[in-house]
Write a protein that holds these residues in place. Structure first.
Motif, short mmCIF file in Angstrom:
data_model
loop_
_atom_site.label_atom_id
_atom_site.label_comp_id
_atom_site.label_asym_id
_atom_site.label_seq_id
_atom_site.Cartn_x
_atom_site.Cartn_y
_atom_site.Cartn_z
N ILE A 165 8.73 11.51 -1.33
CA ILE A 165 7.36 10.90 -0.96
C ILE A 165 6.51 10.89 -1.92
CG2 ILE A 165 5.46 10.88 0.73
CD1 ILE A 165 7.12 12.88 2.60
N LEU A 166 6.15 9.98 -2.55
CA LEU A 166 4.96 9.82 -3.46
C LEU A 166 3.79 9.57 -2.94
CD1 LEU A 166 4.75 9.50 -6.65
CD2 LEU A 166 4.96 7.06 -6.46
N VAL A 167 2.66 10.30 -3.70
CA VAL A 167 1.35 10.30 -3.11
C VAL A 167 0.55 9.93 -4.32
CG1 VAL A 167 -0.61 11.50 -2.13
CG2 VAL A 167 1.93 12.17 -1.55
N GLU A 168 0.01 8.66 -4.27
CA GLU A 168 -0.61 8.09 -5.42
C GLU A 168 -1.77 7.15 -5.19
OE1 GLU A 168 -0.54 6.87 -8.53
OE2 GLU A 168 1.47 7.62 -9.45
N ASP A 169 -2.67 6.90 -6.35
CA ASP A 169 -3.85 6.01 -6.24
C ASP A 169 -3.45 4.71 -6.79
OD1 ASP A 169 -5.49 5.88 -9.22
OD2 ASP A 169 -3.65 7.35 -8.94
N SER A 170 -2.16 4.62 -7.49
CA SER A 170 -1.94 3.34 -8.03
C SER A 170 -0.92 2.60 -7.23
CB SER A 170 -1.29 3.79 -9.51
OG SER A 170 -0.44 2.55 -10.06
N LEU A 171 -1.32 1.43 -6.86
CA LEU A 171 -0.38 0.42 -6.20
C LEU A 171 0.90 0.20 -6.88
CD1 LEU A 171 -2.43 -1.88 -4.10
CD2 LEU A 171 -0.64 -0.35 -3.00
N GLU A 172 0.52 -0.07 -8.13
CA GLU A 172 1.81 -0.51 -9.16
C GLU A 172 2.98 0.64 -8.93
OE1 GLU A 172 2.56 -2.52 -13.59
OE2 GLU A 172 0.68 -1.24 -13.02
N ASN A 173 2.42 1.91 -9.21
CA ASN A 173 3.62 2.99 -9.10
C ASN A 173 4.13 3.22 -7.56
OD1 ASN A 173 2.76 3.51 -11.84
ND2 ASN A 173 1.57 5.09 -11.35
N LEU A 174 3.42 2.84 -6.52
CA LEU A 174 3.98 2.86 -5.22
C LEU A 174 4.92 1.65 -4.91
CD1 LEU A 174 0.49 3.89 -3.22
CD2 LEU A 174 2.48 5.31 -3.79
N LEU A 180 12.52 1.73 -4.92
CA LEU A 180 13.52 2.56 -5.10
C LEU A 180 13.85 3.49 -3.84
CD1 LEU A 180 12.39 4.46 -8.54
CD2 LEU A 180 14.25 2.80 -8.14
N GLY A 181 13.34 3.29 -2.90
CA GLY A 181 13.60 3.96 -1.56
C GLY A 181 12.82 5.03 -1.28
N MET A 182 11.81 5.47 -1.97
CA MET A 182 10.78 6.55 -1.37
C MET A 182 9.77 6.17 -0.55
SD MET A 182 9.55 8.20 -5.23
CE MET A 182 10.86 8.61 -6.44
N LYS A 183 9.28 6.95 0.28
CA LYS A 183 8.11 6.86 1.18
C LYS A 183 6.83 6.99 0.21
CE LYS A 183 10.42 7.00 5.08
NZ LYS A 183 10.38 5.50 5.93
N THR A 184 5.74 6.41 0.84
CA THR A 184 4.74 6.17 -0.29
C THR A 184 3.36 6.31 0.57
OG1 THR A 184 4.43 3.78 0.55
CG2 THR A 184 5.81 4.25 -1.50
N GLY A 192 -7.48 -2.97 3.28
CA GLY A 192 -5.98 -3.46 3.39
C GLY A 192 -5.02 -2.50 3.26
N LYS A 193 -4.02 -2.62 3.79
CA LYS A 193 -2.62 -2.02 3.46
C LYS A 193 -1.33 -2.40 3.12
CE LYS A 193 0.25 1.63 6.27
NZ LYS A 193 1.30 0.68 6.27
N PRO A 194 -1.23 -2.77 1.70
CA PRO A 194 -0.04 -3.60 1.52
C PRO A 194 1.45 -2.77 2.20
CG PRO A 194 -1.40 -2.76 -0.53
CD PRO A 194 -1.48 -2.03 0.80
N ALA A 195 2.45 -3.67 2.06
CA ALA A 195 3.53 -3.52 2.55
C ALA A 195 4.19 -2.45 2.02
CB ALA A 195 4.42 -4.83 2.60
N CYS A 196 4.13 -2.03 0.78
CA CYS A 196 4.71 -0.97 -0.07
C CYS A 196 4.17 0.26 0.35
CB CYS A 196 4.75 -1.13 -1.64
SG CYS A 196 2.83 -1.00 -2.16
#
Length: 215
Positions: A165-174, A180-184, A192-196
């Motif tokens: 599970i990746l916890v991030e502020d960057s949408l590009e990284n998410l 790759l198959g991680m939860k985000t 908004g809440k993007p699909a990724c």
């Protein structure tokens, strides 16, 4: 999938602490000074080149290595040699106990240098919350969102992306993490809440709301 089988990968800057007010301006200034000194540029030229390399390669360091043969260890030390890092940090003192209560093992996954990442965690009282710290050196000097950065961490942990599970502020990284198959988990006050994004939180202090991802 049980909580024990899934691990958390936490970004550092603007995720666990707010780097925008003081830390990032200090680092940007230090990098500009480095370019001025080592490339014989004036301030405007150095600042423009710093930004150009960051936009092109994802890190000013990579441009310096590729085009000027800069020693990465020297660059990272010189540009993160804070006289008083603690005074620059903006963070939530309630964070460490929240991380302790979050189910699953936790690792830091940062584009910053290893020594800087460890120092920030120590100052905010969160180093014990993380089983290991992956700074830019551990990523083979390939920053997120480069696939090689993610591969370096997954190889070190001997884990498939689906268990992370990746916890991030960057949408590009998410976006890369999701591909790759991680939860985000996105830490952001943007609309908004993007699909990724699986979970969007306005603050890292809400991380408990994402605990269900570890099940």
């Amino acid at each position: 999938m049980s909580a024990a089988s899934r691990v958390w990968l936490f970004d550092l800057d603007n995720t666990l602490h707010d780097a925008n007010p003081r830390v990032f301006p200090w680092i940007n200034r230090a990098m500009t000074d480095y370019l001025m000194e080592h490339l014989a540029l004036d301030e405007a030229e150095a600042d423009a080149l710093r930004m150009s390399y960051w936009q092109r390669y994802g890190a000013t360091l990579l441009g310096m290595i590729r085009h000027h043969g800069t020693d990465p260890a020297h660059f990272l030390k010189a540009t993160h040699d804070f006289p008083d890092l603690r005074s620059l940090l903006v963070f939530k003192r309630a964070l460490p106990p929240l991380l302790r209560r979050l189910p699953g093992r936790k690792y830091l996954f940062s584009n910053g240098p290893q020594a800087y990442a460890n120092a920030v965690l120590a100052h905010i009282g969160a180093r014990r919350n993380f089983a290991a710290v992956f700074g830019i050196e551990a990523l083979g000097l390939q920053p997120k969102p480069q696939p090689r950065a993610f591969s370096a961490v997954l190889r070190a942990l001997k884990l498939p992306a689906q268990r992370c599970i990746l916890v991030e502020d960057s949408l590009e990284n998410l976006r890369m993490a999701r591909a790759l198959g991680m939860k985000t988990v996105w830490i952001s006050s943007a609309p908004g809440k993007p699909a990724c994004v699986d979970v969007k939180l306005g603050s890292i202090l809400e991380i408990g709301r994402a605990a269900w991802l570890a099940r």
